[in-house]
Structure formats: structure tokens, C-alpha cells
Write an enzyme that holds these catalytic residues in place. Sequence first.
Site, PDB file in Angstrom:
ATOM      1  N   TYR A   1      62.666 -21.735 -85.901  1.00 38.52           N
ATOM      2  CA  TYR A   1      63.198 -20.722 -84.976  1.00 38.52           C
ATOM      3  C   TYR A   1      62.753 -19.314 -85.351  1.00 38.52           C
ATOM      4  O   TYR A   1      63.541 -18.381 -85.317  1.00 38.52           O
ATOM      5  CB  TYR A   1      64.733 -20.776 -84.955  1.00 38.52           C
ATOM      6  CG  TYR A   1      65.266 -21.964 -84.204  1.00 38.52           C
ATOM      7  CD1 TYR A   1      65.176 -22.017 -82.822  1.00 38.52           C
ATOM      8  CD2 TYR A   1      65.859 -23.031 -84.866  1.00 38.52           C
ATOM      9  CE1 TYR A   1      65.641 -23.120 -82.113  1.00 38.52           C
ATOM     10  CE2 TYR A   1      66.341 -24.136 -84.168  1.00 38.52           C
ATOM     11  CZ  TYR A   1      66.233 -24.161 -82.793  1.00 38.52           C
ATOM     12  OH  TYR A   1      66.709 -25.238 -82.092  1.00 38.52           O
TER      13      TYR A   1
ATOM     14  N   TYR B   1      76.217 -27.669 -79.613  1.00 41.73           N
ATOM     15  CA  TYR B   1      74.924 -27.838 -80.276  1.00 41.73           C
ATOM     16  C   TYR B   1      74.900 -29.219 -80.917  1.00 41.73           C
ATOM     17  O   TYR B   1      75.814 -29.579 -81.665  1.00 41.73           O
ATOM     18  CB  TYR B   1      74.686 -26.765 -81.354  1.00 41.73           C
ATOM     19  CG  TYR B   1      73.402 -27.014 -82.108  1.00 41.73           C
ATOM     20  CD1 TYR B   1      72.177 -26.672 -81.542  1.00 41.73           C
ATOM     21  CD2 TYR B   1      73.398 -27.649 -83.343  1.00 41.73           C
ATOM     22  CE1 TYR B   1      70.987 -26.947 -82.196  1.00 41.73           C
ATOM     23  CE2 TYR B   1      72.212 -27.930 -84.010  1.00 41.73           C
ATOM     24  CZ  TYR B   1      71.006 -27.577 -83.427  1.00 41.73           C
ATOM     25  OH  TYR B   1      69.831 -27.859 -84.080  1.00 41.73           O
TER      26      TYR B   1
ATOM     27  N   ASP C   1      80.867 -35.406 -82.254  1.00 40.70           N
ATOM     28  CA  ASP C   1      79.837 -34.947 -83.179  1.00 40.70           C
ATOM     29  C   ASP C   1      80.532 -34.098 -84.243  1.00 40.70           C
ATOM     30  O   ASP C   1      80.834 -32.934 -84.028  1.00 40.70           O
ATOM     31  CB  ASP C   1      78.782 -34.135 -82.410  1.00 40.70           C
ATOM     32  CG  ASP C   1      77.706 -33.562 -83.330  1.00 40.70           C
ATOM     33  OD1 ASP C   1      77.825 -33.717 -84.565  1.00 40.70           O
ATOM     34  OD2 ASP C   1      76.756 -32.954 -82.808  1.00 40.70           O
TER      35      ASP C   1
ATOM     36  N   LYS D   1      75.144 -32.908 -92.286  1.00 37.78           N
ATOM     37  CA  LYS D   1      75.420 -31.630 -92.933  1.00 37.78           C
ATOM     38  C   LYS D   1      76.068 -31.765 -94.325  1.00 37.78           C
ATOM     39  O   LYS D   1      75.350 -31.949 -95.291  1.00 37.78           O
ATOM     40  CB  LYS D   1      76.281 -30.753 -92.006  1.00 37.78           C
ATOM     41  CG  LYS D   1      75.519 -30.224 -90.778  1.00 37.78           C
ATOM     42  CD  LYS D   1      74.618 -29.110 -91.114  1.00 37.78           C
ATOM     43  CE  LYS D   1      73.994 -28.328 -89.971  1.00 37.78           C
ATOM     44  NZ  LYS D   1      73.814 -28.840 -88.680  1.00 37.78           N
TER      45      LYS D   1
END
Length: 426
Positions: free
Chosen positions: A20, A148, A242, A271
Site C-alpha cells: 500500500y 475489512y 471474521d 493476526k
Amino acid sequence: MSQESPDWVTRGLPHIWQPYTQMKTAAKPLAAARAKGSRIVLADGRELIDGIASWWTACHGYNHPHIREAVVAQLDLMPHVMFGGLVHEPALTLARRLAALLPDPLERVFFSDSGSVAIEVAMKMAVQFWLNRGEAGRTRFISFKGGYHGDTFAAMAVCDPEEGMHSLFKGVMPEQIIAELPVDDARAAALEAVLARHAHEAAAILVEPLAQGAGGMLFHDTAVLRALRGAADRHGLLLIFDEIFTGFGRTGALFACEEAGVTPDILTLSKALTGGTMGLAATIASTRVFEGFLSDDPRRALMHGPTFMANPLACAAANASLDLFEREPRLKQVARIAAALEAGLEPCRDLPRVRDVRVKGAIGVVELERIADLNDLKRRFVEAGVFVRPFGNVVYLTPAFTIGEADLASLTGAIVRVLKEMARAG
Ligand SMILES: *Cc1c(COP(=O)(O)O)cnc(C)c1O
């Protein structure tokens, strides 16, 4: 810093493409040499207090000795072996422990190596679950603005349309149904209308429960999740949580589903799963979803299998991370961090162009009207001795749960000071 840059930086940088990042105008990246606890030591000797825990993965701080020892011990035995036809102790122990920690029907763990892939697997599972029952044509997903779910195409398609760059990649991605979270009566009615129109062609509702992370650091309450569970049941859809952002204590409970008292049919984790040490992800299915794949027909098996799935080193790290959640008062630390974030970020409320200050668990957010120059803001944070990575219009903190009081105060203090400076600069 060019003069002091070590050789590996000057010679390697021309060959690296960063995430990004507009490589033409990007500030030179910081060269990290070591990390320990809540500190990142740069190659030039500077030490930064870390406010992000490497995209909120390093929940026990960097380089925790217990995790390191577990990985080293596993390294001696077997760094990797394929998971097709073979199983091993670290993966089976981890699967059993995850199933024990999650609400009862969530019993079957499918491992992969990143969050995006865990989402791909969850989506494939949902579609194939219906296919196996003879219901073809249930190929779409209902997900939410501000969400997201990752960067691969199927995951992008269920992200917030702006965050997921849906217009840029139009034609490449499947078009999914992006609704607003049912946070009030009007939006609940709007969602009901969307479901009435699309439920027959949808496989599942997909949501980040309680806290939407990389899509904007937005929070909602448990009633929203109860409403989604009700809607999924009424319309015959699967519900996917999620928990890649929320899992492992980030919002205050070990899992958001536990805090909400709502059990999804499929749940994803990544994560913080390995305490921020290695790539690993899990897609966990309910018994009902799993049994939907049992058949004498081999084509009804779940059609997925990442090469490095259930990597033993990563599973050993994850087991060691779970040990730390058992042995150390992580959730108490999160509650303490929440209080410190509330108090420390409170002065931001009075600054010009601050739209909102909000805290949930170990997530602290200052939302601005807009950030004119992200690079400049990032540079000011580094000068203040902290590593904080604002995105869009938010400055956020997701520190390690083990962060010391003084370091946490330095982080919130730096945010208040830097935003004040920015406000004065205009
Ligand atoms: C980070 C994240 C993902 C994607 O995980 P990757 O490992 O970056 O592919 C998906 N969902 C949520 C909620 C995340 O925070």
C-alpha cells in the site's frame, strides 16, 4: 539517515516493493534491527515505542521468551511437513485447544497461512456447504460497510467498497452485497429488505464482530450481532465471524463471539494467533457445517489445501501464545490499557478537526475530519519516539497487552502533542 544506513539497506531497498505504498513519493522506510517487548530498535540505534504491535499481532510484546523457546524446540524436531495425509502434535494440540476455547458447536479447524486465505476458505466452505445440499446458485455474500477481510480478490470483494477498491478492480472481483450494519431501526429495516431480495442467492452473512479494524476502526454493540444471528436464521444463511482483528482479547473478551453471546457457523482467526511471530490462520467450522461435507462422494470434500498449512513452527508458536493467555492476566491487562487509553486520548476531544475519540478494549482511536499529509504525520510520530501508523482519517493504537504504563502514557502523550502541533500548523 542515508549516511548511516547499513549496506543491506542501501543495496536492498532498490529491489523491494512495499505494501500500500506509492513507491515514487514514499518516505524512506525505517530499518528495524531488533524488537523486544514494546520497543523496536532501528539499525541506526534509535528506539521507538511501538503503538501498533505489528498490525495488532504481537499481543505479548515482541520476542517473548516462552514463544521463542517453543519455536526453537519444534525447529529441532521438524520445521515443516505437509498436512496432506499427515498430522502432527503441534497442529492437533492447537486445534483441540482452539475448539475448547470457542463456543461449543465450533469444533473443526482448517489451518492456512494468512488471514485473507482463512477468509477465502470460509467463503468456499459456505458456498460448498450449500452445493453439497443440492442448493446451487448460493454464491454471493452479504457483508458490511466499514469492513475489512483481506487483500485477495474474494476477500476484497466483501470489504467496504472504498477500502476494497471495488471501482478500481471492477470486473475482476465478484460483486457482493454490501449492506450497512443494523445499528438502528432504519438500518435494520434496510438490511431486512436486502435479505428479502438477495437471501436466495447468498451463502452467508460475513462480519467482523464488535470492532471493524482496517476498514476504519469502528465499533458496534452486541445487539447488532444478535440481530445478524436472527437474520441469518430467518433467511436460512450461514453466519461467518471474521475474528482476525478481534480474536485473542483485543476487544476485552478472549473472543468477540463470547462477549456477544452469539455463535457463528464459521469463525476465522489469524493476526494474534501466533503472538505475532509467524503467519498462521484458522477457519473454524461448526459441527453442522462440517457434517455437510460428509459423503461417499469424494467431490463433496472441502476443496482447499495450502502448501504450508498447519506449519509446525507456527502451530508451536500459537500453542505457546495460548499458554501465555492461560498463565498471565492478559484480559486484566487489556482492561487496564482500555482505562489508560480513555484517559490518555481524552484531551484529543478538544482539538480542532477531531471528529471522535473512542476506545474498546486495547484499541484506542482518534478519528479526524481528514489527514492532509499522512507521511508528514508519520514522520512527526517517529520524531516523537513512537511508531504509530495512521491510515485514512484515523490515528489508532493497538499496543501489546504487556506494554508498561510509562510506555503507554508516552504513546497517548505523543498523539495528543503531535495532533496539537498539526492543528497549530493548520
Ligand atoms: C488483517 C485482517 C485480514 C487479512 O489478514 P492477512 O493475514 O493480512 O491476509 C482479514 N480480516 C481481518 C479482520 C483482518 O484484520
